[in-house]
Design a protein around this motif. Structure first.
Motif, PDB file in Angstrom:
ATOM      1  N   ARG A 237       0.831  -1.203   0.000  1.00  0.00           N
ATOM      2  CA  ARG A 237       0.000   0.000   0.000  1.00  0.00           C
ATOM      3  C   ARG A 237       0.871   1.262   0.000  1.00  0.00           C
ATOM      4  NH1 ARG A 237      -2.537  -0.872   4.503  1.00  0.00           N
ATOM      5  NH2 ARG A 237      -4.218  -2.118   3.595  1.00  0.00           N
TER       6      ARG A 237
ATOM      7  N   LYS B  62      -6.831  -3.183  -5.277  1.00  0.00           N
ATOM      8  CA  LYS B  62      -7.927  -2.712  -6.127  1.00  0.00           C
ATOM      9  C   LYS B  62      -9.261  -2.722  -5.377  1.00  0.00           C
ATOM     10  CE  LYS B  62      -6.103  -3.664 -10.722  1.00  0.00           C
ATOM     11  NZ  LYS B  62      -6.331  -4.351 -12.010  1.00  0.00           N
TER      12      LYS B  62
ATOM     13  N   GLU C 166      -9.610  -2.225  -2.161  1.00  0.00           N
ATOM     14  CA  GLU C 166      -9.588  -1.060  -1.273  1.00  0.00           C
ATOM     15  C   GLU C 166      -9.926   0.205  -2.028  1.00  0.00           C
ATOM     16  OE1 GLU C 166      -5.856  -0.875   0.635  1.00  0.00           O
ATOM     17  OE2 GLU C 166      -6.281  -2.505   2.052  1.00  0.00           O
ATOM     18  N   ARG C 167      -9.301   0.357  -3.198  1.00  0.00           N
ATOM     19  CA  ARG C 167      -9.575   1.573  -3.978  1.00  0.00           C
ATOM     20  C   ARG C 167     -11.028   1.621  -4.430  1.00  0.00           C
ATOM     21  NH1 ARG C 167      -4.307   2.887  -7.815  1.00  0.00           N
ATOM     22  NH2 ARG C 167      -2.774   2.935  -6.107  1.00  0.00           N
TER      23      ARG C 167
ATOM     24  N   ASP D 128      -4.301   3.089 -11.567  1.00  0.00           N
ATOM     25  CA  ASP D 128      -4.875   1.755 -11.696  1.00  0.00           C
ATOM     26  C   ASP D 128      -4.220   0.968 -12.812  1.00  0.00           C
ATOM     27  OD1 ASP D 128      -6.502   2.240  -9.605  1.00  0.00           O
ATOM     28  OD2 ASP D 128      -8.307   2.651 -10.793  1.00  0.00           O
TER      29      ASP D 128
ATOM     30  N   GLU E   6     -13.589   0.372  -2.725  1.00  0.00           N
ATOM     31  CA  GLU E   6     -14.398   0.724  -1.559  1.00  0.00           C
ATOM     32  C   GLU E   6     -14.291   2.205  -1.231  1.00  0.00           C
ATOM     33  OE1 GLU E   6     -13.115  -1.767   1.551  1.00  0.00           O
ATOM     34  OE2 GLU E   6     -13.946  -3.629   0.720  1.00  0.00           O
ATOM     35  N   GLN E   7     -13.084   2.781  -1.436  1.00  0.00           N
ATOM     36  CA  GLN E   7     -12.881   4.199  -1.116  1.00  0.00           C
ATOM     37  C   GLN E   7     -13.426   5.109  -2.204  1.00  0.00           C
ATOM     38  OE1 GLN E   7      -8.732   4.615  -0.497  1.00  0.00           O
ATOM     39  NE2 GLN E   7      -8.705   3.287   1.343  1.00  0.00           N
ATOM     40  N   GLY E   8     -13.775   4.548  -3.357  1.00  0.00           N
ATOM     41  CA  GLY E   8     -14.318   5.359  -4.440  1.00  0.00           C
ATOM     42  C   GLY E   8     -13.296   6.265  -5.069  1.00  0.00           C
ATOM     43  N   THR E   9     -11.993   5.841  -5.000  1.00  0.00           N
ATOM     44  CA  THR E   9     -10.930   6.651  -5.613  1.00  0.00           C
ATOM     45  C   THR E   9     -10.318   5.871  -6.752  1.00  0.00           C
ATOM     46  OG1 THR E   9      -9.252   5.796  -4.139  1.00  0.00           O
ATOM     47  CG2 THR E   9     -10.462   7.724  -3.377  1.00  0.00           C
ATOM     48  N   ASP E  10      -9.606   6.624  -7.539  1.00  0.00           N
ATOM     49  CA  ASP E  10      -8.911   5.995  -8.652  1.00  0.00           C
ATOM     50  C   ASP E  10      -7.414   6.263  -8.556  1.00  0.00           C
ATOM     51  OD1 ASP E  10      -8.918   6.170 -12.252  1.00  0.00           O
ATOM     52  OD2 ASP E  10      -8.709   4.447 -10.906  1.00  0.00           O
TER      53      ASP E  10
END
Length: 289
Positions: free
Chosen positions: A238, A273, A275-276, A246, A278-282
């Motif tokens: 991480r 991927k 985690e990203r 991505d 779930e966080q709604g980030t790219d």
């Protein structure tokens, strides 16, 4: 054999050679008269032929290598020539009574020409071959030639013995282990299970190091590397991929970044991927946008 016995043997040999020369001298003298030699020349003619044979024999005992082979050829040639002339003397009775025609050694013309050529060429050959043999004997250095013959053998023996002592036989090659014998961590993740509850099986790995081909090192003698837990691997991945997009978030890239196994790289990629997602980030691309 004692010295007295050797002396008697040499004297007996000299006596036999002397008597043989006397017999041959009679035949060669008559042949020389038949080809035109006067009384004095005919008397000296046997020394020209049989004398060079004795000189060539002595040269073969002194010389070595190619010079010795040359002396042997001269000895053989003049021995054969003397034998032929003695044989002709026995076949032509007229030579004994000096009633043969001048220059006539055989009834058949080709044979007569060949015999006359042989008888007249031997004195000239004695001058050439005798001078050559004397020159070779005078320029011969027995010490140097002996050393030259022995030195290669000594050098070969020394080199062979040195190899036997200093170069022991190498053992048969052993198949080398792969670059990485085991993975750092093997992760088994169920798709419906959160990342925090992933079941982990840790296997110690050993970094490859050069060693002599003496067989595989026992596992008990190896120095294990510190084993990283799944959480440690995930935190390290991480941290390393925090600014990755991505598209850059691949299993091979993660494996190289954290230096782990391919299976762990795929597992970490899926976890990151997830985690990203779930966080709604790219990742960094979303922040830049």
């Amino acid at each position: 054999m004692k010295r007295r016995g050797k002396t008697l043997l040499v004297l007996a040999l000299v006596a036999v050679v002397g008597m043989a020369f006397r017999v041959s001298w009679n035949a060669l003298r008559d042949v020389a008269k038949a080809v035109g030699a006067d009384e004095n020349a005919a008397t000296l003619y046997p020394f020209v032929v049989d004398g060079l044979m004795a000189l060539a024999l002595i040269a073969t005992l002194v010389l070595v290598g190619n010079d010795r082979r040359f002396a042997l050829r001269v000895l053989g040639a003049y021995t054969l020539a003397s034998l032929v002339l003695n044989y002709v003397h026995g076949l032509v009775p007229e030579l004994h009574g000096e009633s043969v025609d001048w220059g006539r050694l055989a009834d058949w013309d080709p044979a007569n020409w060949a015999l006359v050529l042989l008888a007249t060429s031997l004195p000239v050959g004695s001058i050439y071959f005798g001078s050559e043999l004397v020159a070779k004997v005078l320029h011969h250095q027995p010490t140097d030639s002996t050393n030259q013959e022995k030195n290669p053998e000594i050098a070969v023996n020394r080199s062979t013995s040195g190899l036997d002592e200093s170069a022991p036989a190498l053992p048969a090659p052993v198949a080398e282990s792969p670059a990485v014998e085991s993975a750092d961590v093997a992760l088994v993740v169920e798709s419906a299970v959160p990342v925090e509850s992933v079941a982990v099986t840790a296997v110690a790995a050993e970094a490859p190091r050069p060693r002599r081909a003496t067989g595989r090192v026992p596992a008990s003698a190896r120095t294990p590397r510190p084993t990283r837990t799944p959480d440690e691997l995930l935190r390290e991945a991480r941290s390393v991929t925090a600014d990755w997009s991505d598209a850059e978030l691949t299993a091979d890239g993660i494996r190289k970044a954290v230096r782990t196994a391919a299976a762990n790289g795929r597992t970490l990629r899926d976890a990151l991927k997830a985690e990203r997602g779930e966080q709604g980030t790219d990742g960094p691309d979303a922040a830049v946008a």
